[in-house]
Design a protein around this motif. Sequence first.
Motif, PDB file in Angstrom:
ATOM      1  N   GLY A  36       0.837  -1.185   0.000  1.00 20.96           N
ATOM      2  CA  GLY A  36       0.000   0.000   0.000  1.00 20.96           C
ATOM      3  C   GLY A  36       0.871   1.232   0.000  1.00 20.96           C
ATOM      4  O   GLY A  36       2.049   1.168   0.373  1.00 20.96           O
ATOM      5  N   ASP A  98      -4.785  -0.030   7.799  1.00 16.38           N
ATOM      6  CA  ASP A  98      -6.152  -0.513   7.592  1.00 16.38           C
ATOM      7  C   ASP A  98      -6.826   0.373   6.546  1.00 16.38           C
ATOM      8  O   ASP A  98      -7.169   1.520   6.814  1.00 16.38           O
ATOM      9  CB  ASP A  98      -6.921  -0.466   8.914  1.00 16.38           C
ATOM     10  N   GLY A  99      -7.001  -0.174   5.344  1.00 10.67           N
ATOM     11  CA  GLY A  99      -7.546   0.601   4.240  1.00 10.67           C
ATOM     12  C   GLY A  99      -9.000   0.995   4.412  1.00 10.67           C
ATOM     13  O   GLY A  99      -9.513   1.822   3.648  1.00 10.67           O
ATOM     14  N   ASP A 100      -9.682   0.421   5.407  1.00 14.99           N
ATOM     15  CA  ASP A 100     -11.087   0.745   5.634  1.00 14.99           C
ATOM     16  C   ASP A 100     -11.284   1.709   6.803  1.00 14.99           C
ATOM     17  O   ASP A 100     -12.400   2.123   7.082  1.00 14.99           O
ATOM     18  CB  ASP A 100     -11.896  -0.523   5.936  1.00 14.99           C
ATOM     19  N   LEU A 104      -7.612   6.383   8.660  1.00 13.01           N
ATOM     20  CA  LEU A 104      -6.940   6.614   7.385  1.00 13.01           C
ATOM     21  C   LEU A 104      -7.621   7.743   6.622  1.00 13.01           C
ATOM     22  O   LEU A 104      -6.945   8.625   6.064  1.00 13.01           O
ATOM     23  CB  LEU A 104      -6.935   5.340   6.533  1.00 13.01           C
ATOM     24  N   TYR A 120      -4.592   7.203  -1.258  1.00 10.37           N
ATOM     25  CA  TYR A 120      -4.077   5.934  -0.724  1.00 10.37           C
ATOM     26  C   TYR A 120      -4.486   4.820  -1.668  1.00 10.37           C
ATOM     27  O   TYR A 120      -5.628   4.781  -2.157  1.00 10.37           O
ATOM     28  CB  TYR A 120      -4.644   5.639   0.671  1.00 10.37           C
ATOM     29  N   ALA A 122      -3.842   0.373  -2.412  1.00  8.53           N
ATOM     30  CA  ALA A 122      -3.306  -0.892  -1.921  1.00  8.53           C
ATOM     31  C   ALA A 122      -3.778  -2.023  -2.826  1.00  8.53           C
ATOM     32  O   ALA A 122      -4.861  -1.962  -3.415  1.00  8.53           O
ATOM     33  CB  ALA A 122      -3.753  -1.156  -0.478  1.00  8.53           C
ATOM     34  N   VAL A 131      -7.725  -1.328  -2.865  1.00 12.14           N
ATOM     35  CA  VAL A 131      -8.203  -0.126  -2.175  1.00 12.14           C
ATOM     36  C   VAL A 131      -7.706   1.098  -2.922  1.00 12.14           C
ATOM     37  O   VAL A 131      -6.557   1.125  -3.376  1.00 12.14           O
ATOM     38  CB  VAL A 131      -7.679  -0.057  -0.715  1.00 12.14           C
ATOM     39  N   TRP A 132      -8.572   2.094  -3.048  1.00 12.12           N
ATOM     40  CA  TRP A 132      -8.121   3.419  -3.464  1.00 12.12           C
ATOM     41  C   TRP A 132      -9.007   4.471  -2.821  1.00 12.12           C
ATOM     42  O   TRP A 132     -10.208   4.290  -2.659  1.00 12.12           O
ATOM     43  CB  TRP A 132      -8.088   3.590  -4.979  1.00 12.12           C
ATOM     44  N   GLN A 133      -8.366   5.529  -2.381  1.00  9.80           N
ATOM     45  CA  GLN A 133      -9.071   6.620  -1.724  1.00  9.80           C
ATOM     46  C   GLN A 133      -8.420   7.936  -2.139  1.00  9.80           C
ATOM     47  O   GLN A 133      -7.214   7.995  -2.380  1.00  9.80           O
ATOM     48  CB  GLN A 133      -9.010   6.475  -0.200  1.00  9.80           C
ATOM     49  N   SER A 145     -13.077   0.008  -1.450  1.00  2.67           N
ATOM     50  CA  SER A 145     -12.270  -1.068  -0.875  1.00  2.67           C
ATOM     51  C   SER A 145     -13.003  -2.397  -1.041  1.00  2.67           C
ATOM     52  O   SER A 145     -14.213  -2.494  -0.807  1.00  2.67           O
ATOM     53  CB  SER A 145     -12.014  -0.799   0.616  1.00  2.67           C
TER      54      SER A 145
END
Length: 230
Positions: A36, A98-100, A104, A120, A122, A131-133, A145
């Motif tokens: 990530g 923690d991508g959720d 974060l 972000y 991963a 994951v993308w944010q 996610s």
Amino acid sequence: MFSIAWLSGFMFSVKRGFGDDLASPDNPAPFGYKTGWLAISTSDTTAVIDQLGLTQVQAATWRRGLEETHAYPPKGVPVFVCPPINGWTLVVTGLNVDGDSEALRKTLCDLSKRFGDAQYFASYRVVNAQVWQRARHGAMERAFSVADGTVTLNFGATTRDEMDLGLPEISALAPEYLTKASDPLYDRWIFGSEDNPSLLAEKWSINPLKIGTDFATTPSMGYLGQMRSV
């Protein structure tokens, strides 16, 4: 938070590890799979280190920085702050974030409030996790996610950049609906390519898989540090 050292006219703490005095800049290395990373729209790595509140900061080669962030089990939450690339600072977190988490998203909002744009990404193909944010100017714009066939986050409108990757419109659809829906169209999200985070990163900031070939081709060093749990 840091011992005192000087870098680019700014004062902040850098702790040198054993052998660092003998370390020389090495060739930038690509990453993007089973890891990530943060992408922040600034070339001021000192300011990024300060904003993230990193501790135990020390100069590190690309090789060491990437090895430390991918070590298992990790020692704390190690991160590698890459040298600036085309106006962006990438921070490799490994899979130690923690991508959720709400923490974060708050971190991204705080970063974007200071620097304008913070992201972000991963990817971990073992459980088909992606994951993308993205936050801009202090507010979350998009967050998605999925892992092990379960969508856990779908915030904001589906972007044109996502749809250009062949992903269908899913704005306003609840994660539970996407997970349970028996529509092959949504399978593109649930069982998408592990390349999607890096390909989207290429549209939003920097594709780290192209480091060392398309850009960042000269030897350099970054910074290894510990980040608070998010």
